[in-house]
Write a protein that holds these residues in place. Structure first.
Motif, PDB file in Angstrom:
ATOM      1  N   PRO A  68      -1.469  21.907  24.421  1.00 15.99           N
ATOM      2  CA  PRO A  68      -1.598  21.915  25.879  1.00 15.99           C
ATOM      3  C   PRO A  68      -0.480  22.728  26.521  1.00 15.99           C
ATOM      4  O   PRO A  68       0.699  22.460  26.300  1.00 15.99           O
ATOM      5  N   LEU A  71      -4.709  19.480  20.524  1.00 13.63           N
ATOM      6  CA  LEU A  71      -6.097  19.573  20.970  1.00 13.63           C
ATOM      7  C   LEU A  71      -6.957  19.951  19.776  1.00 13.63           C
ATOM      8  O   LEU A  71      -6.689  20.938  19.096  1.00 13.63           O
ATOM      9  N   ASP A  97     -12.158  21.866  24.783  1.00  7.73           N
ATOM     10  CA  ASP A  97     -11.254  21.107  25.656  1.00  7.73           C
ATOM     11  C   ASP A  97     -10.871  21.954  26.868  1.00  7.73           C
ATOM     12  O   ASP A  97     -10.441  23.101  26.721  1.00  7.73           O
ATOM     13  N   LEU A 124      -8.357  22.007  28.703  1.00  4.16           N
ATOM     14  CA  LEU A 124      -6.962  22.437  28.747  1.00  4.16           C
ATOM     15  C   LEU A 124      -6.748  23.772  28.046  1.00  4.16           C
ATOM     16  O   LEU A 124      -5.767  24.467  28.316  1.00  4.16           O
ATOM     17  N   ARG A 140       2.255  21.736  35.781  1.00  8.82           N
ATOM     18  CA  ARG A 140       1.443  21.277  34.652  1.00  8.82           C
ATOM     19  C   ARG A 140       0.723  19.962  34.895  1.00  8.82           C
ATOM     20  O   ARG A 140      -0.404  19.779  34.423  1.00  8.82           O
ATOM     21  N   ARG A 185      -3.316  19.766  34.718  1.00 11.34           N
ATOM     22  CA  ARG A 185      -4.013  18.767  33.898  1.00 11.34           C
ATOM     23  C   ARG A 185      -5.045  18.014  34.724  1.00 11.34           C
ATOM     24  O   ARG A 185      -6.151  17.709  34.251  1.00 11.34           O
TER      25      ARG A 185
END
Length: 373
Positions: free
Chosen positions: A233, A277, A282, A284, A304, A308
């Protein structure tokens, strides 16, 4: 003022940069690879001499954060001992080579990168510090969309080609002459005034005849394999997690860094952690966000946590930048939020700092705009 406070250049291990959370020390793993022991040693060094946070950059480098000025030299000595940094500062500065992360021992990408690494002293001294090389000579090209000024790529016809960044086509290059061609193009770049432009893509001088061609690079793909690939991430991994990954690898194995902020492991490792991840879909993985405030002194906003929150609500790529410098990504994104005076400017299909569609939004207004409140 500290000697480590500089702007407009990229840090490395010999020339760290002061950030909001301490010195930023960049490590450039050779061929984008860490052995098991190097990964374990780097994790320990990050925890011992920094704040334990490690960021992967868009050039597949690793940045150790939170290093103190007094502890930097000890850290540098450890990195030198692990063969993660060149012994000479000038050599380290020139070693900006992005290699296809799926290279295999003895293949074209590995061979060409090794040839260029052995000839760093042949590069022009006046080459700007941010200029870099891309070696993408695998059977399945990966790096077509990644920035790099002087490039060896696999053409759509299967041949090796030389291409200057910013040009859509390139020329054939003789087998074994790839490093010669890259070095010659770098010398032409400097001699033709490229240093003033800063990057090849911004240098509009006509290429020399020998560097022109009509070959197109093959389409790029993104590598992902279950059990051997983990997304990070925002490109961040903490030292404890890196140490666990290193311990789980076989002794003769290692891991590869990538410009997509994905770790490629050379042996299957099954691990569950919030910092890894495992799903290629995903949301992100479609987000770029710099460290933001308070980690970066240039940022005026948090990045961040907001990114998210917004990620599940985005159909395309999202970029949240703490300021207009655009450190996390230089490419346009479907949605871009740029910090300015403590608020966010919203732009669509744009780079950080572009004229906003909506300006000076607070956090609540941003979340509400995208239905994420």
């Amino acid at each position: 003022m500290s000697d480590f406070i500089r702007k407009g250049w990229c840090p490395d291990a010999w020339r760290p940069m002061m950030a909001g959370d301490g010195l930023l020390v960049r490590v450039k793993p050779r061929l984008g690879r860490l052995t098991r022991d190097q990964a374990a040693g780097l994790a320990n060094a990050a925890a011992t001499h920094g704040n334990g946070l490690i960021d992967m950059t868009r050039r597949a480098n690793l940045q150790l954060r939170g290093v103190s000025e007094s502890g930097w030299r000890v850290l540098l000595d450890r990195l030198l001992a692990m063969d993660l940094v060149d012994a000479g500062a000038d050599h380290e500065k020139r070693r900006n080579i992005l290699v296809s992360p799926t290279w295999r021992l003895g293949d074209d990408s590995h061979r060409i990168a090794d040839d260029l690494l052995a000839r760093l002293d042949d590069l022009p001294a006046a080459l700007p510090g941010k200029v870099g090389f891309v070696i993408d000579a695998g059977a399945a090209p990966l790096l077509h969309d990644q920035p790099g000024d002087f490039r060896i790529e696999r053409s759509d016809a299967g041949d090796l080609m030389l291409r200057a960044d910013g040009r859509s086509t390139g020329c054939a290059v003789a087998l074994g002459g790839e490093a010669d061609a890259l070095i010659a193009l770098a010398h032409w770049f400097v001699a033709s005034g490229g240093a003033a432009a800063g990057r090849m893509a911004r240098h509009d001088a006509p290429l020399p005849g020998w560097a022109e061609g009509a070959l197109h690079a093959a389409a790029a793909i993104l590598p992902w394999g279950r059990g051997t690939s983990y997304g990070l991430p925002f490109g961040r991994i903490d030292a404890a997690l890196l140490a666990r990954l290193a311990k789980a690898l076989p002794q003769c194995s290692g891991l590869r860094t990538t410009p997509w902020r994905i770790l490629l492991l050379e042996a299957p490792v099954a691990m569950q952690d919030d910092g890894l991840l495992t799903d290629p879909a995903d949301p992100l993985l479609r987000v770029d966000a710099c460290p933001g405030q308070p980690a970066c002194a240039q940022a005026s906003v948090e990045t961040r946590d907001l990114a998210r929150r917004l990620a599940p609500h985005m159909a395309g790529r999202l970029h949240v930048s703490g300021c207009a410098k655009s450190c996390a990504s230089a490419a346009p994104a479907a949605v871009t939020l740029t910090g300015r005076h403590g608020r966010y400017d919203l732009a669509l299909d744009a780079r950080a700092g572009s004229p906003p569609l909506r300006a000076a939004l607070d956090r609540a207004a941003v979340l509400s705009h995208f239905g994420a409140a």
